[in-house]
Enzyme design. Structure first.
Site, PDB file in Angstrom:
ATOM      1  CB  SER A 158      -0.829  -0.163   1.325  1.00  0.00           C
ATOM      2  OG  SER A 158      -1.527   1.278   1.599  1.00  0.00           O
ATOM      3  CE1 TYR A 171      -4.335  -2.197   4.621  1.00  0.00           C
ATOM      4  CE2 TYR A 171      -3.612  -0.102   4.330  1.00  0.00           C
ATOM      5  CZ  TYR A 171      -4.007  -1.426   3.897  1.00  0.00           C
ATOM      6  OH  TYR A 171      -4.335  -1.622   2.470  1.00  0.00           O
TER       7      TYR A 171
END
Ligand code: NAP
Length: 250
Positions: A158, A171
């Site tokens: 990401s 995350y």
């Protein structure tokens, strides 16, 4: 001349008979990749935690016609124990004898809080599903990938796993860890027939993105089907020798 994974073009059978396990194949990017890989000739193993959702993906693939029949592997990455991982590897070994591709796609987003406010239990769950489960799955499947003449591991990363952003908590940290795990694996197998790379799909119209940005205009987001090219490149033979790198789909 080096290939740009985003604009890579490939023949219709580029993944012919490659045996590929995709985690989180019940939804979003994992589902789209599973359908696409099957269309391109792969023997797909659909991983997820929800049998009914996986069966729907299975049906979608069968409906394409003239594709290899997918396999289903149910395993909850939040709660699986060592025996569950071993059972998964044994069933792949019995059915196929080797593994050519492993896509670590499944992940959870957790909470969007500051470090100060982040719930410790949620932190552990995110790190477990996004990082530790990927380690456990890789470890148990390595012997099967070592039987492949050309094995490829992909970790879904990401943007917040490369440059951190406040309030992305576990995350973001888990995606930094995934980038690191891919590099460690790549380095350990630099002289073997196994490569490992990361792909950041970028903003994509999925349930995870909706959870992170509930108010945004989803119409401007790429669909999962539109961001798959780097995954196809990395899973096929044209990326042989490419390892320890990080790519962007967008
Ligand atoms: P998604 O639609 O939420 O799909 C996540 C998948 O992971 C689902 O199949 C889900 O299963 C599975 N999963 C979650 N927890 C699991 C568990 N405990 N055990 C087994 N499977 C589990 O997410 P996505 O947007 O497609 O994301 C795919 C990957 O791309 C992720 O690694 C994500 O971090 C990364 N990514 C996405 C974006 C984006 O904009 N969408 C951007 C950057 C990176 P269920 O169907 O049962 O829930």
């Amino acid at each position: 001349m080096s290939i740009d994974p985003r604009t890579y073009t490939y023949p219709d059978d580029v993944l012919r008979e490659r045996i590929i396990l995709i985690t989180g194949a019940s939804n979003g990017i994992g589902k789209a990749l599973a359908v696409k890989a099957a269309r391109l000739g792969a023997q797909v193993i659909l991983h997820g935690r929800n049998t009914a959702k996986l069966e729907k993906v299975y049906d979608e693939i069968i409906e394409i016609g003239d594709v290899l029949r997918p396999s289903i592997a149910v395993l909850d990455l939040a709660s699986a124990n060592a025996e569950d991982y071993t059972a998964l590897a044994t069933s792949i070994e019995n059915e196929f004898g080797r593994l050519d591709g492993l896509v670590h796609n499944a992940a959870i987003i957790g909470d969007r809080f500051s470090i100060e406010q982040y719930d410790a239990v949620t932190w552990q769950r995110v790190m477990h599903v996004n990082v530790t489960a990927g380690f456990a799955l890789t470890q148990v499947l390595l012997p099967l990938m070592q039987r492949s003449e050309d094995a490829s591991v992909i970790f879904a990363s990401s943007g917040v796993g490369r440059v951190a952003r406040g309030f992305w908590g576990a995350y973001a940290v888990s995606k930094f860890a995934v980038e690191g795990m891919s590099q460690v694996l790549a380095d350990e197998h630099r002289h073997a027939h196994l490569r490992s790379n990361c792909v950041n799909p970028g903003a994509t119209r999925t349930d995870m993105r909706l959870a992170a940005f509930p108010g945004e205009n989803r119409d401007i987001l790429k669909t999962p089907e539109q961001i798959l090219t780097p995954y196809i490149y990395l899973l096929g033979a044209d990326s042989k020798g490419v390892t320890g790198e990080s790519f962007d789909s967008q």
